[in-house]
Each structure stands twice: as structure tokens, then as C-alpha cells.
Design an enzyme around this catalytic site. Structure first.
Site, PDB file in Angstrom:
ATOM      1  NE  ARG A 304     -43.275   4.619  39.897  1.00 31.43           N
ATOM      2  CZ  ARG A 304     -43.043   4.990  40.982  1.00 31.43           C
ATOM      3  NH1 ARG A 304     -43.635   6.090  41.484  1.00 31.43           N
ATOM      4  NH2 ARG A 304     -42.585   4.134  42.234  1.00 31.43           N
ATOM      5  CG  HIS A 447     -41.814  -3.761  34.198  1.00 24.34           C
ATOM      6  ND1 HIS A 447     -42.035  -4.036  32.779  1.00 24.34           N
ATOM      7  CD2 HIS A 447     -40.984  -4.715  34.657  1.00 24.34           C
ATOM      8  CE1 HIS A 447     -41.443  -5.057  32.488  1.00 24.34           C
ATOM      9  NE2 HIS A 447     -40.626  -5.454  33.348  1.00 24.34           N
ATOM     10  CD  GLU A 448     -39.062   1.145  36.068  1.00 23.08           C
ATOM     11  OE1 GLU A 448     -38.916   1.740  37.242  1.00 23.08           O
ATOM     12  OE2 GLU A 448     -38.321   0.496  35.618  1.00 23.08           O
ATOM     13  N   GLY A 449     -42.380  -0.218  40.002  1.00 25.01           N
ATOM     14  CA  GLY A 449     -43.310  -0.060  41.446  1.00 25.01           C
ATOM     15  C   GLY A 449     -44.712  -0.600  40.931  1.00 25.01           C
TER      16      GLY A 449
END
Length: 597
Positions: A304, A447-449
Site C-alpha cells: 500500500r 490497487h491494494e485496496g
């Protein structure tokens, strides 16, 4: 010529004049380093990024990976760039000496990596995932170091993270991939994973997949998730590459950006290959059963912040390219009404172009400062002299992580939009880079949440966990900056007063959101909360930079001070209507019904 990837002058300011990275060399872990070694890494990174990564960025975008049913084909320049990256020892730059690493501070390693993200995020994605994979195994699966971690750090193996599934999306409680235990202590993994970046290619000898799966008979939901190492090829005890594992590429996803990073659908245990004479992908448990999601969050949180870094790098290079364009493009005249006989002037002299460039500067330089500040916290975490010190730094890093991911993803994307606008009609043509930067960066809010997930994480967990310890830790740092700015007096004190007012309102609103006990209503506008919180944090980061510039003379410092002024006059006031909405406990979104759309 000045680079249009990043500003080395800005990096030097952030690292040495603000974050005091040289001071880290007084700590045992970094005692063998100096500014000379840090500068050497940054210079090497700029050179390699410029020579090997930047030249094929547009080629990477125009010629994305292809799959013919048997193998994935990637343009050769990608492999050449990654080979140069590995030969320079950069995959292991931040790793321990015992692993063959350079044991660089995370702050310097992140600054180094930003050059590659700015130059070519598609190619840079492969080592980004690999290093995060290795860090997870070092933290939770030390038994896998010899077989998998060391080859990854040497650039021989690459790594992935396999979380999502077609039917589950971000709801990991609903994954159905299963891992069946075997007599020899290994597992056989069966299932399908979706959106797997770097999931299949021929860039190295092997690919190390970290796969979330459920062991039959385990607890339901996320509490039943375990984590497994599932290599593309099995590896012998002597490190030799063995037979092909039962991991099958089902197809490629074709994205609007990041096209150079192959993105895949993978089938585990399809039976196309039968390692050991049986179907099923051979996997090895990481740590303890049913703690897989906890372990994976180690990689996800690192990723993140990494997403925040690449979003920042893309916003920054777009800013520099549009700045360069604005200085050389002539259009319009100085006086109104315009004198047609007067020479045209560079568009940077127009007030609205200055506004757009100043906004980009505020977003990109603010985001870079935020991400490097988080990296500095990682260094403090690694070298803390007591558990209490480590705990306090961890709490601060935890609450800043959703901001470090989401704020650059939103506002450096806006910087890319403004870069296109500065170039006008040329901006959306493929002959210039800025349209690609926008497309590449548009993926980062997902991306990534997603943005929404980061809001839920911030408001639903990070500001309330451990009795609000993270919020108190952040408040302590912000209060220290406000106190220092008030002591400076003059303009610094004025900015401090603005920040103090907004921060106190934010804390007050946060408490009020949970006063009713209705958690669903409290979280209904968590994305609005995330944005208000993020802008407040960035105002603090800009006040920090304002103080670091102090009364130093020169264009660079004047530019820093003016960007801070811009943020406080144009951006920080945006928090007021957001906080008003949150304070009202508005439920408009909750009340909306499907049939009304």
C-alpha cells in the site's frame, strides 16, 4: 539537463534537510553508511532508471505482454532492465548484510526506487512485488529463506501475491481456494486466483506465488485463511530447479495502464502438470495455519505504501514534463487587449497555467514527502531501542498507511490530469507521455485496496483501535509541528493556527461519528472522512516542509514556501464542507435504494 523523472534537488531537501537521514547512521543498523553511500545509490538509481527503464516505457505500453496458449511473451527490453537492476544489487538494497543486502535505510531505498517507478512503472512492478514477497517471508516464514528468498533477492526468482478470486473480489472471507494437507507436511492447492500481477512470464528462473487458501475443516471466513508458498517450479533441497508445479495460466487481463506488468488469471491444481505424479499445486505453509491473512497484511501494508510511491512518482514526472512544456511553449501575449505585433510569451506566464502547475507541485512534492516520512518511520521501527518506542512508531505508521496509499493515488492522479490540461491538445496524444501517466496512475486508487476500503480501514479500524492510540500518536506529532511553527512566528504561525483549527475539528468530528453507536451510519461516509483526514495530514506535511525551508534564500526554498501557501489557501479549506457533512451524520447514501437509480 535536469531530469523530468524526479527532482534530485527535492530528494536531497527531503532526505537531508528535513528527515535527517544522515542521523540514522548513528544507529547500529546503519552505522556503516554515510551520506556518500546514500548519494551513490541515488545517483546510480537515476542513471539506471534513465538508461534502462525510461527508454522502453512507451514501448512497454504499446506492446503489452501476450499469451499464445503456451507461454507469455514480453518485449526484451524489460528483461534487460531487470537484469541491470539485479546486477546493481538493488533488489536487496534494504536487506540485511547476512542476506547479501546493503542494509540501506528504508527511506533511502524508497527514494532510490522512486526513480524506477517514475521511469517505467510497468517494468518496475516486477521487483516491487518480489521484494515485498521476500519481506513477508523474512518476517513470517524464515524456513523458506534459502529456497526462495535469497534467489528472489538475487534477481533469479520473482514473486507475486495471490489474494483475490473471480467470485470474491476484495471480500477475502469468500475465497474458496483450498489447501489439502499431505503426509510429507506439504499441501496440495486447488483454486483460481484473479488479478495476479507478474503471475506468469519467462523473466527469471522461477516465480514464487504467495497464495491465500483455506485448509478443509478450518474456521469460517477470514479466520480460516492460511498462507502458502506455491512456486512455479519445485525447488530441491540443494536449490536446484525441479519439475513444473501444477500452476496454470488461464489468461491475461488487459488493463488501461500498467500494461507492461503482466496481469493474470491463475489456476492452481488444474491437473495439467502432476508434480510427484499427482495433480494439485504443491504448496508450503507459511507460519501457522489460519493466520494467513494476518501474515499477508505484512505484504499488503508494504504494498500500500508502495502504491502510494508509484502514484507519487507518476504524478511527479507528469508535473515535471508539463512544467518543461510550459516553459518552452509560446502562446498568447502579455497585455490585454493583446497587441498582435507583440511577441508571444511562454504559457507558464499565464496565471491559470501557473495555478495548474502550482497544484501539481503541491500534490507531487507533498505526496513524496509523505511517503518518505512513512519510510523514515519504518527505519525508526527497525532500530527502536525499546518496545514502547517501537509500539508508538508502529501505531503512527498504521494510521498513516491508508493515507500514504490513498492520498497520492487520488491527488497525483489529479496532477496527471492537470498535466494533460497544461499541454492542451497535445496532452491527450500518444506522442507525449502525460496521457500514459494518467492511464497508469488511474489503476492506483484500486490497487491494494480501493479508495473505499482505505476509508473503511482508516475510520473503522485505525482511528479507534487500541483506544485511539494511533490518532493520539499522530496528534502528538502534529501538535509538535504546530508548536514549532508558532515559535517561528510570522507566516509560519499563521499556517500553524489554520492547521490547529482543522485538526481539532477533525478529532471532534471523529468522536461524534461514533456517539450514536450506529456503526453502519458512522462508516457510510468513510471515503469523505478519508479525504478530509488526508488533506489535513498533507497540510501538516507541508508545514513541516515550510519549517525546514525556514528563512533560507534561493528559488528552491521560495518555491517550497509558495507551494505551502498554495496548499493552505486552495486545498486545506476543502476540508470544511467535508467535515460539516460528516458532523451532520448524513445518511443520504444509506437511504438510497436500488430501484431509484
Amino acid at each position: 539537463m535536469r531530469s523530468t523523472l524526479l527532482s534530485r534537488r527535492d530528494l536531497d531537501f527531503l532526505l537531508y534537510e528535513w528527515l535527517d537521514v544522515e542521523g540514522l547512521t548513528k544507529r547500529e543498523r546503519y552505522a556503516e553508511h554515510s551520506r556518500e553511500t546514500f548519494d551513490a545509490v541515488l545517483e546510480l538509481s537515476e542513471q539506471l532508471a534513465t538508461k534502462y527503464f525510461a527508454p522502453h516505457n512507451k514501448l512497454n505500453d504499446a506492446n503489452e505482454p501476450t499469451f499464445d496458449g503456451e507461454r507469455v511473451t514480453i518485449i526484451p527490453e524489460v528483461g534487460q532492465a531487470l537484469e541491470a537492476f539485479a546486477k546493481a544489487g538493488l533488489p536487496s538494497a534494504g536487506m540485511d548484510y547476512e542476506l547479501g543486502g546493503a542494509q540501506l535505510p528504508a527511506t533511502v531505498a524508497q527514494a532510490s526506487y522512486a526513480w524506477f517507478q517514475a521511469a517505467n512503472p510497468g517494468t518496475a512492478g516486477y521487483p516491487f512485488l518480489t521484494v515485498a514477497n521476500a519481506n513477508l517471508l523474512l518476517a513470517h516464514g524464515r524456513e523458506h529463506v534459502e529456497k526462495f528468498v535469497k534467489p528472489m533477492l538475487a534477481g533469479r526468482f520473482f514473486g507475486t501475491m495471490c489474494l483475490s478470486e473471480p467470485q470474491a473480489g476484495s471480500s477475502l472471507a469468500d475465497i474458496v481456494t483450498r489447501a489439502e494437507p499431505q503426509d510429507d507436511g506439504s499441501y496440495r492447492v486447488f483454486g483460481t486466483k484473479m488479478w495476479i500481477s507478474g503471475g506468469d512470464h519467462e523473466l527469471g528462473e522461477n516465480i514464487v506465488h504467495l497464495v491465500l487458501a483455506k485448509i478443509p475443516g478450518g474456521p469460517a471466513g477470514t479466520k480460516g485463511i492460511s498462507l502458502f508458498v506455491v512456486p512455479r517450479f519445485l525447488v530441491g533441497d540443494d536449490g536446484a530447479i525441479g519439475e513444473r508445479n501444477d500452476v496454470v495460466l488461464a489468461g491475461l487481463n488487459h488493463k488501461m495502464g500498467f500494461r507492461g506488468t503482466v496481469n493474470t488469471v491463475l489456476n492452481f491444481g488444474e491437473g495439467r502438470w502432476t508434480p510427484g505424479g499427482a495433480p494439485g499445486a504443491v504448496g508450503y505453509l507459511v507460519g501457522e495455519p489460519h493466520r494467513g491473512l494476518t501474515y499477508m497484511f505484512h505484504m499488503m501494508n508494504e504494498a500500500r505504501i508502495g502504491v502510494g510511491l508509484v502514484a507519487t512518482a507518476l504524478g511527479y514526472t507528469g508535473y515535471l514534463e508539463s512544467l518543461d512544456y510550459a516553459r518552452t511553449r509560446t502562446q498568447g501575449r502579455a497585455k490585454l487587449p493583446a497587441d498582435p505585433s507583440a511577441p508571444q510569451r511562454p504559457i507558464i506566464e499565464h496565471a491559470d497555467v501557473k495555478r495548474m502547475l502550482l497544484a501539481q507541485k503541491a500534490y507531487a512534492e507533498g505526496a513524496l514527502a509523505l511517503v518518505l516520512y512513512c519510510a523514515r518511520l519504518v527505519d525508526e521501527q527497525r532500530t527502536a531501542e525499546s518496545d514502547d518506542e517501537r509500539r508508538a512508531v508502529t501505531q503512527l505508521l498504521d494510521i498513516l498507511t491508508p493515507i500514504a496509499k490513498s492520498w497520492p493515488s487520488q491527488w497525483c492522479l489529479e496532477a496527471n490530469s492537470l498535466a494533460i490540461q497544461v499541454l492542451g491538445g497535445y496532452g491527450y496524444t500518444r506522442e507525449y507521455n502525460v496521457e500514459q501517466h494518467y492511464r497508469d496512475n488511474r489503476l492506483n486508487p484500486i490497487h491494494e485496496g480501493t479508495h473505499g476500503i482505505q476509508g473503511l480501514d482508516l475510520l473503522g479500524r485505525k482511528v479507534t483501535q487500541q483506544g485511539g492510540a494511533g490518532l493520539l500518536a499522530l496528534g502528538g506529532r502534529i501538535d509538535a509541528t504546530i508548536t514549532a511553527a508558532r515559535a517561528e512566528g510570522a507566516e509560519a504561525a499563521e499556517l500553524a493556527a489554520q492547521l490547529d483549527s482543522v485538526w481539532r475539528r477533525l478529532v471532534e468530528v471523529t468522536a461524534g461519528l461514533f456517539a450514536s453507536g450506529d456503526i453502519e451510519a458512522a462508516l457510510a461516509n468513510s471515503s469523505v472522512y478519508l479525504e478530509a483526514f488526508g488533506h489535513t495530514v498533507l497540510a501538516w506535511i507541508w508545514l513541516e516542509q515550510f519549517l525546514a525551508a525556514a528563512d533560507r534564500a534561493g528559488d528552491f526554498y521560495d518555491g517550497k514556501r509558495h507551494a505551502a501557501r498554495f496548499f493552505y489557501r486552495f486545498e486545506l479549506p476543502k476540508t470544511a464542507p467535508a467535515l460539516d457533512l460528516l458532523a451532520s451524520s448524513d445518511t443520504t447514501t444509506l437511504q438510497m435504494r436500488d430501484a431509484w437509480f
